[in-house]
Enzyme design. Structure first.
Site, PDB file in Angstrom:
ATOM      1  N   GLY A   1       0.812  -1.211   0.000  1.00 36.88           N
ATOM      2  CA  GLY A   1       0.000   0.000   0.000  1.00 36.88           C
ATOM      3  C   GLY A   1       0.845   1.260   0.000  1.00 36.88           C
ATOM      4  O   GLY A   1       1.956   1.257  -0.511  1.00 36.88           O
ATOM      5  N   LEU A   2       0.313   2.320   0.620  1.00 38.85           N
ATOM      6  CA  LEU A   2       0.996   3.599   0.693  1.00 38.85           C
ATOM      7  C   LEU A   2       1.389   4.113  -0.679  1.00 38.85           C
ATOM      8  O   LEU A   2       2.504   4.559  -0.903  1.00 38.85           O
ATOM      9  CB  LEU A   2       2.244   3.509   1.580  1.00 38.85           C
ATOM     10  N   CYS A   3       0.473   3.965  -1.628  1.00 39.50           N
ATOM     11  CA  CYS A   3       0.773   4.499  -2.954  1.00 39.50           C
ATOM     12  C   CYS A   3      -0.466   5.236  -3.477  1.00 39.50           C
ATOM     13  O   CYS A   3      -0.879   5.062  -4.611  1.00 39.50           O
ATOM     14  CB  CYS A   3       1.232   3.417  -3.918  1.00 39.50           C
ATOM     15  N   GLY A   4      -1.057   6.037  -2.613  1.00 38.71           N
ATOM     16  CA  GLY A   4      -2.180   6.858  -3.035  1.00 38.71           C
ATOM     17  C   GLY A   4      -3.377   6.015  -3.417  1.00 38.71           C
ATOM     18  O   GLY A   4      -3.659   4.991  -2.799  1.00 38.71           O
TER      19      GLY A   4
ATOM     20  N   PHE B   1      -3.771   4.266  -6.012  1.00 44.33           N
ATOM     21  CA  PHE B   1      -3.384   3.261  -7.004  1.00 44.33           C
ATOM     22  C   PHE B   1      -4.254   2.007  -6.939  1.00 44.33           C
ATOM     23  O   PHE B   1      -4.849   1.596  -7.931  1.00 44.33           O
ATOM     24  CB  PHE B   1      -1.917   2.899  -6.767  1.00 44.33           C
TER      25      PHE B   1
END
Lengths: 143, 285
Positions: free
Chosen positions: B86-89, B91
């Protein structure tokens, strides 16, 4: 002469990971699955599958060797495109690794009736190993 | 009213967060560079393969290979390519939303799901959707062999007639700032569009065209899957980079306001103390 033939071929060798060669060459020898093909400029359009083996090409007096394993080659009068699964220059080949792979494959093929052994896969592995070893040898004698 | 102590604690925690997001941004940026390079390296092969296939398929009838055969679509497979982490907006969220939209628009056809990437798998599981298959943890060390395995499974499902169509949903890498959710029909392989008047290469076939098609088509599916995986990987790193960049900026802003409040509070405390001392001295006189 009605039509002048091209004097050079553009050779392109690509694999899924990279482009190995893009060069003007004077002749190419391709390990087709139904036999070797020597290609000179002006060759008729041709399409063939590749077998594992050494592919060589000449730029003037200089000859280069590549080990290719499976794929396709498209020949046009002024262009040769090789789509190979893998292609390695002679200098890049790890011969001792290929020798080990060859030995392993041969051992597998000894056990003809062992259901654990996938004969087809072992045979392919053997052909790849032989192609690499052969290519590396060619590359050395040249020097 | 927070005390000076509270604000200091808060500041410390925001600074740590900023450090983390900044590090993740740098890591994503360097991974992105590598991923872009790989796309760049894979392109020539894909391009030549496409050209070759057009030529060969143009002279082969549709029924000459099972992967070209079109049938009425009763069961379709949707392959959703998400990230593993995760931690990719937005996406992953965008993809999952698009997948759900796809499912609800499916109409009469029965659609099953195949998840590539952990995030997609987890999301579908949470929603209680059955998965026809899953491929996770590919992106850490993505190789052509992975694409080959996925392609083999898809082709087998198709030729076994378990599904009548295979669509792939993924994030296309448009640029560093934009990713676009994209759906592509992978199987059956569509009759390829050829420009009118373009001369059909007239080949000498060393092997019969049918046989060449036999080995060319699976290869084509493999390289297409590989391309999708590479695109998705680059898009993921790009998305993470931008997400972490804005997170870093937000943290910085927060640090600024917190520092200001802290200084004001400290100033107020000092002023108060001075007043106390002065008025205390006054009282003694």
């Amino acid at each position: 002469m009605a039509e002048s033939l091209p004097k050079e071929l553009e050779l392109v060798v690509v694999t899924p990971d990279r482009q190995v060669v893009r060069d003007k060459v004077t002749s190419v020898s391709i390990p087709g699955s139904s036999g070797y093909l020597g290609i000179l400029p002006g060759h008729a359009p041709l399409l063939t599958e590749l077998a594992p083996g050494p592919l060589s090409y000449a730029e003037g007096p200089k000859v280069e060797y590549l080990a290719v394993t499976w794929g396709f080659a498209e020949v046009m009068p002024d262009r040769v495109i090789v789509l190979a699964n893998t292609a390695e220059r002679a200098a890049e080949i790890d011969v001792s690794r290929a020798e080990r792979a060859k030995q392993r494959a041969e051992e597998r093929l000894q056990n003809l009736f062992d259901p654990q052994v996938d004969q087809e896969r072992a045979r392919e592995a053997l052909r790849r190993a032989i192609a690499r070893i052969e290519t590396a040898r060619h590359g050395q004698t040249r020097r | 009213m927070p005390t000076l102590q509270d604000i200091r604690r808060r500041l410390r925690s925001v600074r740590t967060t900023r450090q983390m997001t900044r590090a993740m941004k740098v890591v994503a940026a360097s991974r992105l560079r590598r991923a872009q390079e790989r796309i760049f390296n894979a392109r020539p092969y894909a391009r030549e393969m496409m050209a070759l296939l057009q030529n060969v398929a143009a002279r082969a009838p549709e029924e000459s290979h099972p992967l070209l055969a079109r049938r009425p679509i009763q069961r379709a497979l949707l392959v959703v390519v998400t990230a593993d982490r995760g931690l990719c907006g937005a996406f992953n969220a965008n993809l999952i939303r698009a997948a759900e939209a796809h499912l609800s628009q499916a109409g009469a056809a029965e659609v099953s799901l195949l998840a590539v990437g952990r995030k997609g798998r987890d999301a579908f599981r949470r929603r209680g959707l059955a998965l026809a298959g899953e491929w996770i943890n590919l992106f850490r060390k993505l190789e052509f062999a992975d694409a080959k395995d996925i392609a083999r499974e898809l082709m087998e499902l198709y030729t076994r007639r378990s599904v009548d169509a295979v669509d792939v949903l993924y994030n296309e890498f448009k640029s560093i700032l934009t990713q676009r959710v994209q759906t592509e029909r992978f199987l059956p392989i569509a009759p390829l569009a050829r420009q009118e008047g373009e001369p059909l290469g007239d080949y000498i076939y060393e092997q019969p065209p049918r046989q060449i098609l036999q080995s060319l088509l699976p290869r084509y599916v493999e390289i297409e899957i590989y391309r999708v995986l590479l695109e998705s990987q680059a898009a993921e790193h790009a998305a993470r980079m931008t997400a972490m960049d804005s997170a870093t900026n937000n943290a910085e802003e927060l640090i600024d306001t917190l520092t200001l409040t802290m200084n004001r509070l400290r100033q107020a405390a000092i002023t108060k103390e001075i007043i106390e001392v002065v008025s205390g001295a006054d009282a003694l006189r």
